[in-house]
Write a protein that holds these residues in place. Structure first.
Motif, PDB file in Angstrom:
ATOM      1  N   HIS A  13       3.944 -12.472  55.188  1.00 36.71           N
ATOM      2  CA  HIS A  13       3.592 -11.234  55.868  1.00 36.71           C
ATOM      3  C   HIS A  13       3.696 -10.106  54.852  1.00 36.71           C
ATOM      4  O   HIS A  13       4.702 -10.015  54.151  1.00 36.71           O
ATOM      5  N   TRP A  14       2.680  -9.290  54.850  1.00 34.59           N
ATOM      6  CA  TRP A  14       2.705  -8.154  53.903  1.00 34.59           C
ATOM      7  C   TRP A  14       2.259  -6.915  54.641  1.00 34.59           C
ATOM      8  O   TRP A  14       1.507  -7.000  55.629  1.00 34.59           O
TER       9      TRP A  14
ATOM     10  N   VAL B  53      13.976 -14.933  49.882  1.00 32.92           N
ATOM     11  CA  VAL B  53      13.732 -15.423  48.510  1.00 32.92           C
ATOM     12  C   VAL B  53      13.691 -14.247  47.545  1.00 32.92           C
ATOM     13  O   VAL B  53      13.576 -13.089  47.963  1.00 32.92           O
ATOM     14  N   THR B  54      13.756 -14.531  46.279  1.00 31.33           N
ATOM     15  CA  THR B  54      13.664 -13.499  45.258  1.00 31.33           C
ATOM     16  C   THR B  54      12.281 -13.580  44.610  1.00 31.33           C
ATOM     17  O   THR B  54      11.889 -14.639  44.104  1.00 31.33           O
ATOM     18  N   TRP B  55      11.560 -12.474  44.676  1.00 31.65           N
ATOM     19  CA  TRP B  55      10.233 -12.445  44.068  1.00 31.65           C
ATOM     20  C   TRP B  55      10.347 -11.951  42.631  1.00 31.65           C
ATOM     21  O   TRP B  55      11.105 -11.051  42.337  1.00 31.65           O
ATOM     22  N   LYS B  56       9.544 -12.541  41.775  1.00 38.48           N
ATOM     23  CA  LYS B  56       9.469 -12.001  40.417  1.00 38.48           C
ATOM     24  C   LYS B  56       8.033 -12.049  39.910  1.00 38.48           C
ATOM     25  O   LYS B  56       7.241 -12.886  40.350  1.00 38.48           O
ATOM     26  N   SER B  57       7.767 -11.140  39.001  1.00 36.33           N
ATOM     27  CA  SER B  57       6.424 -11.124  38.423  1.00 36.33           C
ATOM     28  C   SER B  57       6.386 -12.137  37.285  1.00 36.33           C
ATOM     29  O   SER B  57       7.431 -12.498  36.741  1.00 36.33           O
ATOM     30  N   PRO B  58       5.220 -12.596  36.903  1.00 34.67           N
ATOM     31  CA  PRO B  58       5.144 -13.663  35.890  1.00 34.67           C
ATOM     32  C   PRO B  58       5.644 -13.229  34.514  1.00 34.67           C
ATOM     33  O   PRO B  58       5.996 -14.068  33.704  1.00 34.67           O
TER      34      PRO B  58
ATOM     35  N   ARG C 160       3.991  -3.945  38.010  1.00 38.76           N
ATOM     36  CA  ARG C 160       3.011  -4.148  39.073  1.00 38.76           C
ATOM     37  C   ARG C 160       2.175  -5.329  38.651  1.00 38.76           C
ATOM     38  O   ARG C 160       1.694  -5.394  37.529  1.00 38.76           O
ATOM     39  N   SER C 161       2.008  -6.252  39.558  1.00 36.49           N
ATOM     40  CA  SER C 161       1.318  -7.471  39.172  1.00 36.49           C
ATOM     41  C   SER C 161       0.496  -7.966  40.347  1.00 36.49           C
ATOM     42  O   SER C 161       0.846  -7.732  41.505  1.00 36.49           O
ATOM     43  N   ALA C 162      -0.589  -8.646  40.029  1.00 31.24           N
ATOM     44  CA  ALA C 162      -1.408  -9.223  41.093  1.00 31.24           C
ATOM     45  C   ALA C 162      -0.810 -10.556  41.542  1.00 31.24           C
ATOM     46  O   ALA C 162      -1.283 -11.144  42.507  1.00 31.24           O
ATOM     47  N   ILE C 163       0.188 -11.019  40.834  1.00 30.44           N
ATOM     48  CA  ILE C 163       0.775 -12.318  41.164  1.00 30.44           C
ATOM     49  C   ILE C 163       2.281 -12.185  41.263  1.00 30.44           C
ATOM     50  O   ILE C 163       2.905 -11.541  40.401  1.00 30.44           O
TER      51      ILE C 163
ATOM     52  N   VAL D  67       5.953  -5.802  44.876  1.00 26.65           N
ATOM     53  CA  VAL D  67       6.505  -6.187  46.178  1.00 26.65           C
ATOM     54  C   VAL D  67       7.997  -5.884  46.262  1.00 26.65           C
ATOM     55  O   VAL D  67       8.605  -6.033  47.313  1.00 26.65           O
ATOM     56  N   LEU D  68       8.578  -5.454  45.165  1.00 26.71           N
ATOM     57  CA  LEU D  68       9.995  -5.118  45.210  1.00 26.71           C
ATOM     58  C   LEU D  68      10.210  -3.753  45.855  1.00 26.71           C
ATOM     59  O   LEU D  68      11.324  -3.420  46.250  1.00 26.71           O
ATOM     60  N   LEU D  69       9.130  -2.970  45.965  1.00 26.33           N
ATOM     61  CA  LEU D  69       9.255  -1.679  46.653  1.00 26.33           C
ATOM     62  C   LEU D  69       9.222  -1.919  48.153  1.00 26.33           C
ATOM     63  O   LEU D  69       8.474  -2.781  48.631  1.00 26.33           O
ATOM     64  N   PRO D  70      10.005  -1.154  48.899  1.00 26.06           N
ATOM     65  CA  PRO D  70      10.060  -1.378  50.353  1.00 26.06           C
ATOM     66  C   PRO D  70       8.694  -1.332  51.011  1.00 26.06           C
ATOM     67  O   PRO D  70       8.403  -2.088  51.936  1.00 26.06           O
TER      68      PRO D  70
END
Lengths: 690, 566
Positions: free
Chosen positions: B320-321, B284-289, B295-298, B266-269
């Motif tokens: 929204h995605w 917010v800042t998203w991060k993978s687990p 690339r992550s499903a979460i 999700v960090l890609l535009p």
């Protein structure tokens, strides 16, 4: 061809008869450097293995109807010394029996139809021994041959050019090589400028060697298909057959080559394969439940078969996979070693249809044959699958009669001398050593030999009375359509017919299409073969009437019969099969070897084995048919031995001069022997004309 | 009369061969330098064609020379008139044909041929098509030629119908032909488009005849893989629709977790994910687990302080995605400490990727014929494998016993691939466990004593609080384990675990049992330092307990740990 009168007086090996076995042995002997004289009393090669044009076959029929009763003059008795005795040989072949001919094709009102280049019946070869005449005839024959071959090439050219477009991938090597070969070959006779001919040879061989069946087959079938669409089921008249006589190459023996059989192996090993072209047999058919069906024998067939259920497919494949390596699973058939193959098949969960396919069409054994025999035959069949195509068999273009000639050619290349229409009257045997010292030929000339090889039909009746031999029943049909219709008309099919009633023989049918170069367009050449029970007609006509229609009038036929191929012409005859005769049952000197002639089997293994066996008896220390060298590896070792250097110069940068010329010289001498062989070859194809 | 013939001796032959070889080499080298010199000097003439032609005839894989030829042709294109050009191109085509006959599997030659035709004034694509057919007749598996054929078909606008018949013909002569089968799989949807407009699928009727065709191959030779692979394509591999599958909010942890059907970044535009809280966008800042998961499903975000005010407030969260085309909404109700919103997951959506497109009736009849084949061929691994896939597509829980049996057969018949089968079995067992858990609506998953060698589908377990992995054959706790963000208790005793790299940043993880495993270094335990709630750790029976000073080092690493069992 050698002139009979000028023959040398001594040879290592004299071979009488030009059938397959004799020709192989002759080639094998000459290949290892033995001097070989190879003679045949007929004007054609092959003996009972021969192949004829339609008119040639008619002549052969006439000849076999006539009774020969000429007694020889015995002036040559003077050549027999003290301490010697003679064994007389047959002067003529009386082995063909029960010849019957039927013509169903409509006769043209016009009488006196002649073949395009008409044939003359041969003179009695035994009487014309005058060297001058012989020579004359020889030369005129050569001219004629040349003329005829050009004709043939013209045809080829035409076809070649139209096909060139369709056929991007293959250079039309065959047609081209013919063109260049023929246009230049007059030069070779006159100017003795052989470089080209050698090249032309090379082109031929390379194209043939790589892909035997591709070179002609594909192209031709395209053409034929086109024309046959235009003229749907045109009736073919007898006069057309006569006119197109040359399109026929009718074999006396009908056999096929197993792709992994000993003949194919030998052709490859000895490089003799370069002299022949082959076409794949396309289908294996069988007569079952009153109709002709395709036998699924290869993986592709089984996959594509619409007759088999899924489970049958699996069961068949499973059984066939087992047969390929049956030796590794002795437990599977241990209990059946003493029982028949057909009993064994019953235990294998095969449906009756499948069991029949395997028994009659794949193993091709009888109900009474034992399990191991059936397994071995099935294995042989399967091992040959896939080597050159989806069936295990090859057929030589222009007929099986080509094969003995290929070996003769090989023999001639290595110095063997050929003499057709040349009989041998008797063997001269040393009383003390009981060895054959010499022969006396039909000219009365005495020629010494170390070994003497003879085809069994040349032995006198006294000899044959002592042995028990079998007979082969043969039929040759010319028909107007295939036994089983398919997308392509250019298919070669093997049809196995299980015994119609008990006590009748199983019949093998080989149906040849015109692209196999054995019959004219619009016809099929059908060979029927079985081991004789009665006469050929009695053995084979029940099968013919089940599968074919002998009634040309369309209106009088039932619906079923209307679908069958019409027989235009039919020939029946019986031929002896000496293959089961032991050598020891002939009372002959040790250095006289007897070749049995054709057997009734489908393959050629019997002849090859015999050839190899006899060769090793004669020359235990020599290799049997080692590969013939490439032309560039041959050095001529003649009178004016050229310096070794010049050989290398041939490959060096183009240095014109002394060396170059000598190299040409070498080449020429090698070629000249090849030409000789070619002469021999051509004179066979065109039965001598006036 | 006839001359006597003797053969050259082998020394002579060898010497001559050597000489020839040297000469050839010399010739090759001089020609090559000549070509290079010409190219360097920019002389693009027909002599260059002749020189490079001599080299390429001997070695068609000389890419530079093909380039050189192309340069010459482009240059000559400007100089010559169209007729001259046409003859030049025709000459080139026949030259290429000779090259191909020498080496029918040269990339350079085939590519150059395509280039020549594309640049020639009057290309004859029909002739090219015949050329392809001819080459494929000699070697029906020459994929270079298949590639070229596809180009030709495109240019010559050959109908897919004709091509389909062509593949049929080739399969008829030899069905061990991946290229042909594969080509069919691309042609069928074009010739018989799917009535439901699913991309890449063909019409039901057409598929039924294909089943029959392929079964003919399977029953004829069940050991041939190509047909089995085509069969699996026929049975259909559905791609799950890309979606946001779950939205989870933890009041206590002040964090929000978004799950996707597929791994994304999700960090890609392109895959930007926008969060709305109570209708207003919130940055917010998203991060993978796990830091290693690009690339992550979460994806996780820490909510800024004061987003969730008090325990009793009610908030609406929405993501929204893909520019708002895909949305998911979740309400954190009053008094709840956590809340989630997701699709009620059925087995179909979760795992039936393989063979799931076909109708049940078709699958059932295919299963029947495969079982029939298996009775005839009990040792055939392709058959057993396909049966497993069919059973999973039909009823994964109902066929569990049969599946285990099939796997036993597979491992026995193909021992070389035991590890692969073990991993595959692990996957299926985990799928079944997840399904059972879903049906029970529980957050506890028991995977003990399942002989697992591999962990997967961990993204499906992000709500699980208790996981039991006791008594398996696991060698590691992989990084995907970090997706189990709700995990509180992990039992993983009696395995062969050496690495704990997946136990990273699990905020609620309190207890870990790792009795009788293979943890040997203090470094192996380092990931645990990022799990703030950890209070109990059982390391009994691990080699690490033998290390001197281990306990003191551990208390340094995990200061908040209350119970250490050794």
């Amino acid at each position: 061809m050698a002139v009979a009168d000028s023959l040398p007086g001594e040879f290592d090996v004299i071979v009488l008869g030009t059938g397959l076995t004799e020709s192989i042995i002759a080639a094998a002997c000459s290949r290892v450097g033995k001097s070989v004289l190879h003679v045949d009393r007929q004007a054609y090669y092959g003996g009972n293995w021969a192949s004829f044009t339609f008119s040639g076959l008619l002549a052969w029929i006439e000849e076999n109807k006539e009774a020969f009763s000429k007694e020889e003059i015995t002036e040559w008795m003077n050549d027999i010394n003290e301490g010697e005795e003679i064994i007389l040989l047959n002067s003529s072949d009386k082995s063909i029996m029960n010849v019957e001919v039927f013509n169903f094709a409509s006769q043209d009102p016009v009488e006196d139809v002649k073949e395009e280049a008409s044939l003359q019946k041969k003179d009695d070869p035994f009487l014309t021994v005058d060297p001058v005449e012989d020579l004359k005839e020889g030369s005129s024959q050569k001219e004629n041959d040349l003329f005829l071959t050009v004709d043939l090439v013209e045809d080829l050219k035409e076809e070649g050019s139209s096909q060139r477009k369709d056929d991007l991938f293959l250079t039309v090597a065959v047609a081209e090589s013919f063109e260049s070969g023929i246009e230049k070959s007059p030069d070779t006779y006159v100017n003795e400028h052989p470089a080209e001919t050698l090249e032309h040879n090379d082109v031929c061989t390379s194209s043939q060697k790589k892909n035997p069946e591709l070179s002609i087959d594909e192209k031709r079938s395209v053409n034929v298909c086109k024309t046959s669409v235009a003229e749907t089921r045109k009736t073919i008249t007898y006069s057309q057959i006569i006119r197109e006589s040359r399109r026929f190459n009718i074999d006396l023996v009908s056999k096929l080559l197993y792709s992994r059989g000993s003949l194919v192996d030998l052709l490859i090993k000895s490089n003799v394969s370069r002299y022949a072209e082959f076409k794949n047999v396309n289908r294996i058919l069988t007569y079952q439940n009153g109709s002709v069906e395709q036998v699924p024998c290869s993986r592709a067939d089984v996959f594509g078969s619409k007759q088999l259920t899924m489970v049958e497919k699996r069961m068949l494949m499973k059984f066939l996979s087992f047969c390929i390596e049956y030796e590794q699973h002795p437990e599977e058939y241990a209990d059946f070693k003493e029982r028949t193959f057909s009993d064994f098949l019953k235990t294998k969960n095969l449906t009756p249809n499948l069991a029949n396919f395997i028994l009659h069409s794949i193993a091709m054994v009888l109900d009474t044959d034992l399990t191991t025999e059936g397994l071995r035959a099935t294995q042989h069949f399967l091992q040959s699958l896939g080597r050159y195509g989806n069936t295990p068999f090859l057929f030589p273009l222009y007929g099986l009669g080509e094969i003995p000639q290929c070996f003769c050619r090989m023999c001639a290349v290595f110095g063997g001398i050929y003499c057709l229409r040349h009989g041998i009257r008797c063997l001269v045997v040393d009383k003390e050593t009981r060895r054959c010292k010499a022969i006396i030929d039909s000219c009365g000339k005495r020629i010494s030999c170390g070994h003497f090889l003879v085809e069994s039909s040349y032995l006198s009746d006294d000899h044959h009375q002592k042995v028990k031999y079998r007979l082969i029943s043969r039929a040759v049909l010319i028909t107007d359509r295939s036994l089983l219709k398919a997308d392509s008309e250019q298919l070669i099919s093997l049809v196995t017919v299980p015994p119609l009633k008990s006590g009748q023989p199983a019949v093998r049918i080989i149906e040849l299409c015109s692209s196999s170069m054995t019959c004219m367009q619009g016809t099929y050449l059908v060979h029927l073969t079985c081991s004789s029970v009665e006469t050929a007609k009695e053995d084979l006509s029940p099968v013919v009437s089940k599968l074919f229609s002998e009634n040309m009038k369309a209106g009088e036929k039932g619906e079923v019969e209307a679908e069958r191929p019409n027989v235009l012409w039919a020939l029946y005859f019986n031929m002896p099969d000496f293959s089961s005769v032991e050598r020891s049952s002939y009372d002959l000197p040790n250095n006289v070897y007897v070749c049995c002639g054709p057997d009734s089997g489908l393959g050629n293994d019997c002849s090859i084995q015999q050839a190899e066996h006899i060769f090793h008896q004669m020359f235990p220390d020599e290799e049997f048919c080692p590969p013939a060298p490439n032309p560039e590896d041959i050095v001529y070792d003649g009178d004016g031995t050229p310096p070794e250097e010049s050989v290398f110069k041939e490959h060096g940068e183009s240095e014109v001069g002394d060396g170059e010329e000598r190299t040409l010289d070498t080449k020429y001498l090698v070629t000249s022997t090849t030409n000789e062989a070619e002469d021999a070859q051509e004179s066979v194809k065109e039965i001598p004309t006036e | 009369m006839h001359g006597r013939i003797k053969l050259k001796t082998t020394e002579e032959q060898a010497e001559q061969k050597q000489k020839e070889r040297l000469k050839k080499l010399h010739f090759y080298e001089t020609t090559r330098s000549a070509c290079f010199a010409k190219r360097k000097a920019g002389i693009l003439d027909e002599e260059g064609l002749i020189l490079s032609g001599q080299l390429l005839a001997a070695n068609p894989d000389f890419a530079t020379l093909w380039n050189f030829r192309r340069e010459i042709f482009l240059h000559l294109k400007e100089e010559k008139n169209p007729e001259e050009l046409q003859t030049l191109f025709e000459k080139e085509l026949s030259f290429l044909e000779t090259c191909l006959r020498v080496n029918p599997k040269s990339y350079g030659t085939w590519h150059h041929r395509g280039w020549v035709l594309d640049h020639s004034p009057h290309p004859d694509w029909k002739v090219e098509l015949e050329l392809c057919s001819k080459f494929l007749q000699f070697d029906e598996r020459n994929f270079h030629c298949w590639d070229y054929r596809r180009l030709v078909v495109q240019r010559a606008e050959v109908s897919p119908q004709e091509e389909l018949e062509f593949t049929h013909k080739l399969i008829g002569t030899n069905f061990s032909n991946y290229s042909s089968w594969h080509y069919r799989s691309t042609l069928l949807p074009l010739v018989y488009p799917d009535t439901e407009c699913r991309v890449g699928r063909a019409d039901e009727e057409a598929l039924l005849t294909e089943y029959e065709l392929v079964q003919n191959a399977l029953f004829t030779d069940p050991n041939d893989q190509s047909a089995w692979f085509y069969y699996r394509w026929l049975l259909g591999r559905a791609d799950r629709e890309e979606t946001v599958s779950c939205l989870y909010i933890s009041r206590e942890g002040q964090r929000l977790i978004v799950s996707f059907s597929h791994p994304v970044n999700v960090l890609l535009p392109r895959d930007e994910l926008i969060l709305f809280v109570d209708g207003l966008p919130l940055r917010v800042t998203w991060k993978s687990p796990h830091p290693q998961l690009k690339r992550s499903a979460i994806w996780i975000c820490e909510l800024p302080p004061n987003t969730i005010n008090a325990a009793c407030s009610e908030h609406n969260f929405k993501v929204h995605w893909r520019d708002g085309r895909i949305q998911r909404e979740c309400i954190l109700y009053k008094g709840r400490s956590e809340s989630w919103c997701r699709d009620s997951a059925t087995d179909q959506q979760l795992f039936r990727c393989d063979l799931s497109v076909e109708k049940t009736t078709v699958l059932q009849s295919e299963l029947n014929s495969c079982t029939q084949l298996q009775e005839l061929e009990p040792d055939n691994k392709w058959c057993a494998l396909t049966i497993i896939l069919l059973m999973r597509a039909l009823d994964p829980l109902g066929y569990e016993k049969e599946m285990l049996q099939c796997f036993q057969t597979l491992k026995a018949t193909d021992p070389m691939r035991t590890a692969y089968f073990d991993d595959l079995l692990s996957k299926f067992i985990i799928e079944n466990s997840i399904l059972k858990m879903e049906y029970a609506e529980s957050r506890v998953v028991d995977l003990s004593k399942k002989n697992l060698t591999n962990l997967c589908h961990l993204d499906q377990m992000q709500l699980v609080t208790h996981m039991n992995l006791t008594s398996n054959r696991l060698k590691s706790l992989p990084i995907h384990l970090s997706m189990m963000q709700c995990l509180e208790v992990l039992e993983a005793s009696d395995n062969e675990i050496e690495s704990l790299e997946g136990l990273v940043q699990l905020p609620r993880l309190q207890e870990i049992s790792l009795q009788n495993n293979r943890i040997s270094k203090i470094g192996d335990l380092r990931p645990l330092a990022s799990c703030p709630s950890l209070i109990l750790l059982n390391l009994k029976g691990n080699p690490i307990t033998e290390v001197p000073d281990f306990e003191s080092e551990l208390s340094e690493l995990l200061p908040s740990l209350k119970d250490l069992i050794v």
